[in-house]
Design a protein around this motif. Structure first.
Motif, PDB file in Angstrom:
ATOM      1  N   LEU A 110       0.825  -1.209   0.000  1.00  0.00           N
ATOM      2  CA  LEU A 110       0.000   0.000   0.000  1.00  0.00           C
ATOM      3  C   LEU A 110       0.861   1.261   0.000  1.00  0.00           C
ATOM      4  N   THR A 111       0.351   2.277  -0.690  1.00  0.00           N
ATOM      5  CA  THR A 111       1.126   3.512  -0.844  1.00  0.00           C
ATOM      6  C   THR A 111       0.429   4.742  -0.270  1.00  0.00           C
ATOM      7  N   LYS A 112      -0.869   4.643  -0.002  1.00  0.00           N
ATOM      8  CA  LYS A 112      -1.614   5.811   0.473  1.00  0.00           C
ATOM      9  C   LYS A 112      -2.162   5.568   1.877  1.00  0.00           C
ATOM     10  N   PRO A 113      -2.213   6.625   2.688  1.00  0.00           N
ATOM     11  CA  PRO A 113      -2.675   6.477   4.078  1.00  0.00           C
ATOM     12  C   PRO A 113      -4.078   5.879   4.197  1.00  0.00           C
ATOM     13  N   TRP A 114      -5.002   6.292   3.312  1.00  0.00           N
ATOM     14  CA  TRP A 114      -6.375   5.788   3.423  1.00  0.00           C
ATOM     15  C   TRP A 114      -6.433   4.286   3.150  1.00  0.00           C
ATOM     16  N   GLN A 115      -5.545   3.820   2.294  1.00  0.00           N
ATOM     17  CA  GLN A 115      -5.501   2.384   2.013  1.00  0.00           C
ATOM     18  C   GLN A 115      -5.011   1.613   3.239  1.00  0.00           C
ATOM     19  N   THR A 116      -3.989   2.156   3.861  1.00  0.00           N
ATOM     20  CA  THR A 116      -3.455   1.516   5.065  1.00  0.00           C
ATOM     21  C   THR A 116      -4.497   1.491   6.173  1.00  0.00           C
ATOM     22  N   TRP A 181     -11.991  -9.752  -1.074  1.00  0.00           N
ATOM     23  CA  TRP A 181     -12.069  -8.905  -2.261  1.00  0.00           C
ATOM     24  C   TRP A 181     -11.359  -7.566  -2.062  1.00  0.00           C
ATOM     25  N   ILE A 182     -11.446  -7.011  -0.867  1.00  0.00           N
ATOM     26  CA  ILE A 182     -10.711  -5.765  -0.600  1.00  0.00           C
ATOM     27  C   ILE A 182      -9.210  -6.024  -0.641  1.00  0.00           C
ATOM     28  N   PHE A 183      -8.794  -7.144  -0.055  1.00  0.00           N
ATOM     29  CA  PHE A 183      -7.376  -7.494  -0.045  1.00  0.00           C
ATOM     30  C   PHE A 183      -6.842  -7.752  -1.448  1.00  0.00           C
ATOM     31  N   THR A 184      -7.730  -8.011  -2.379  1.00  0.00           N
ATOM     32  CA  THR A 184      -7.306  -8.311  -3.750  1.00  0.00           C
ATOM     33  C   THR A 184      -7.410  -7.102  -4.670  1.00  0.00           C
ATOM     34  N   LEU A 185      -8.548  -6.426  -4.646  1.00  0.00           N
ATOM     35  CA  LEU A 185      -8.811  -5.369  -5.624  1.00  0.00           C
ATOM     36  C   LEU A 185      -7.922  -4.144  -5.435  1.00  0.00           C
ATOM     37  N   ILE A 186      -7.748  -3.709  -4.189  1.00  0.00           N
ATOM     38  CA  ILE A 186      -6.946  -2.500  -3.963  1.00  0.00           C
ATOM     39  C   ILE A 186      -5.484  -2.698  -4.383  1.00  0.00           C
ATOM     40  N   PRO A 187      -4.832  -3.801  -3.989  1.00  0.00           N
ATOM     41  CA  PRO A 187      -3.451  -3.998  -4.462  1.00  0.00           C
ATOM     42  C   PRO A 187      -3.343  -4.104  -5.981  1.00  0.00           C
ATOM     43  N   ILE A 188      -4.357  -4.682  -6.631  1.00  0.00           N
ATOM     44  CA  ILE A 188      -4.311  -4.776  -8.094  1.00  0.00           C
ATOM     45  C   ILE A 188      -4.389  -3.381  -8.720  1.00  0.00           C
ATOM     46  N   VAL A 189      -5.221  -2.512  -8.140  1.00  0.00           N
ATOM     47  CA  VAL A 189      -5.305  -1.127  -8.622  1.00  0.00           C
ATOM     48  C   VAL A 189      -3.951  -0.437  -8.460  1.00  0.00           C
ATOM     49  N   ILE A 190      -3.325  -0.664  -7.309  1.00  0.00           N
ATOM     50  CA  ILE A 190      -1.996  -0.085  -7.067  1.00  0.00           C
ATOM     51  C   ILE A 190      -0.993  -0.620  -8.081  1.00  0.00           C
ATOM     52  N   LEU A 191      -1.100  -1.897  -8.360  1.00  0.00           N
ATOM     53  CA  LEU A 191      -0.191  -2.537  -9.310  1.00  0.00           C
ATOM     54  C   LEU A 191      -0.319  -1.924 -10.700  1.00  0.00           C
ATOM     55  N   ASP A 193      -1.033   1.019 -11.443  1.00  0.00           N
ATOM     56  CA  ASP A 193      -0.451   2.365 -11.471  1.00  0.00           C
ATOM     57  C   ASP A 193       1.066   2.358 -11.262  1.00  0.00           C
ATOM     58  N   SER A 194       1.626   1.177 -11.084  1.00  0.00           N
ATOM     59  CA  SER A 194       3.060   1.092 -10.810  1.00  0.00           C
ATOM     60  C   SER A 194       3.865   1.242 -12.103  1.00  0.00           C
ATOM     61  N   THR A 195       5.177   1.275 -11.949  1.00  0.00           N
ATOM     62  CA  THR A 195       6.065   1.471 -13.103  1.00  0.00           C
ATOM     63  C   THR A 195       6.558   0.149 -13.696  1.00  0.00           C
ATOM     64  N   MET A 196       6.009  -0.950 -13.237  1.00  0.00           N
ATOM     65  CA  MET A 196       6.413  -2.253 -13.771  1.00  0.00           C
ATOM     66  C   MET A 196       6.001  -2.367 -15.233  1.00  0.00           C
ATOM     67  N   ASP A 197       6.739  -3.190 -15.989  1.00  0.00           N
ATOM     68  CA  ASP A 197       6.361  -3.390 -17.381  1.00  0.00           C
ATOM     69  C   ASP A 197       5.054  -4.186 -17.456  1.00  0.00           C
ATOM     70  N   ARG A 198       4.413  -4.116 -18.608  1.00  0.00           N
ATOM     71  CA  ARG A 198       3.074  -4.697 -18.757  1.00  0.00           C
ATOM     72  C   ARG A 198       3.059  -6.197 -18.491  1.00  0.00           C
TER      73      ARG A 198
END
Length: 275
Positions: A110-116, A181-191, A193-198
């Motif tokens: 997690l990267t944002k306070p509200w997510q944490t 579902w929360i444990f899955t969907l939020i990290p996927i959204v973060i993923l 937006d990350s700089t990893m390749d497709r």
């Protein structure tokens, strides 16, 4: 049909136990030997695995005893009913520690306070209600020594009402599904937006989505939840509920551990390529 379902339970339990121990062992190898970054999520996963093993031991014992093809004595029947309740106790403990492990793992991403904060709330709710459900099950008839009384007509009147036990079970199931579902969907959204390749995003996203696998089993367990009350006798509904109750933590442990194994596959690929 009872015999076939009994065989299915036995096969499912053995398979899930084998895969759970294998994936958790590989997970620990990755965390301790490759990335060298063990965390509390690994510790709680080990606890969940041990609790799941105890749960499976009770289920296997019940299954083997039920296939004895002979009339049980009153004491043997009472003992089997105690095993049923103890398996439920270990199911609750297993799924509670599994949710805590999942939450601690995803907190790393997690990267944002509200997510944490959201994850902390989910962890707190899962943990607190899991403990509550554990005590409800353990003290359903007032004393742990009377665990089986809820299945015995004349004694059941001294136990917690059926509606209360069922409601508690449904609420616990709903919490598990929502948490998955929360444990899955939020990290996927973060993923995303990350700089990893497709390619990496897709592979990691697929692995992360496995964390929601347990929610399917949790939903199916709720469908057959009433069967776990074993009213009057064991029914096919009871057996199906047991199958899904076993699949829920089993698939969750396997999926959550598989999500950690990407460095291992990358290492194997690199070693093979360099040869």
């Amino acid at each position: 049909e009872f015999y076939e379902l009994g065989v299915l339970i036995f096969a499912v339990v053995i398979m899930l136990l084998f895969l759970a121990w294998t994936t958790v062992a590989l997970r620990m190898w990755v965390r301790l030997g490759i990335t060298k970054s063990p965390g509390w999520d690994d510790a709680t996963m080990l606890i969940a695995l041990c609790l799941f093993t105890c749960y499976c031991a009770f289920i296997l014992t019940i299954t083997l005893r039920s296939r004895a093809h002979r009339q049980f004595t009153e004491m043997e029947l009472l003992q089997s009913l105690v095993y049923v309740q103890l398996s439920k106790v270990f199911y609750i403990l297993t799924t509670t520690f599994l949710k805590i492990s999942l939450g601690l793992f995803f907190l790393r991403l997690l990267t944002k306070p509200w997510q944490t904060r959201l994850f902390h709330v989910i962890l707190a709710i899962s943990g607190v209600f899991g403990i509550f459900y554990f005590f409800v099950t353990l003290f359903v008839c007032g004393s742990p020594t009377k665990l089986a009384d809820s299945f015995i007509g004349a004694r059941a009147k001294h136990c917690a009402p059926v509606w209360f036990v069922l409601t508690t079970g449904y609420i616990y199931g709903i919490i598990n599904v929502v948490a998955d579902w929360i444990f899955t969907l939020i990290p996927i959204v973060i993923l995303m937006d990350s700089t990893m390749d497709r390619r990496s995003k897709i592979s990691v996203g697929i692995v992360m989505s496995f964390a929601a696998v347990g929610s399917i089993s949790s939903i199916m367990r709720m469908v057959y939840l009433k069967g776990l009350l074993f009213e009057n006798s064991v029914s096919t509904t009871s057996i199906k509920a047991t199958i899904w109750a076993t699949a829920e933590p089993g698939t969750g442990i396997i999926a959550a551990s598989a999500a950690i194994l990407r460095p291992l596959f990358r290492k194997i690929y690199t070693d093979v390529r360099d040869k």
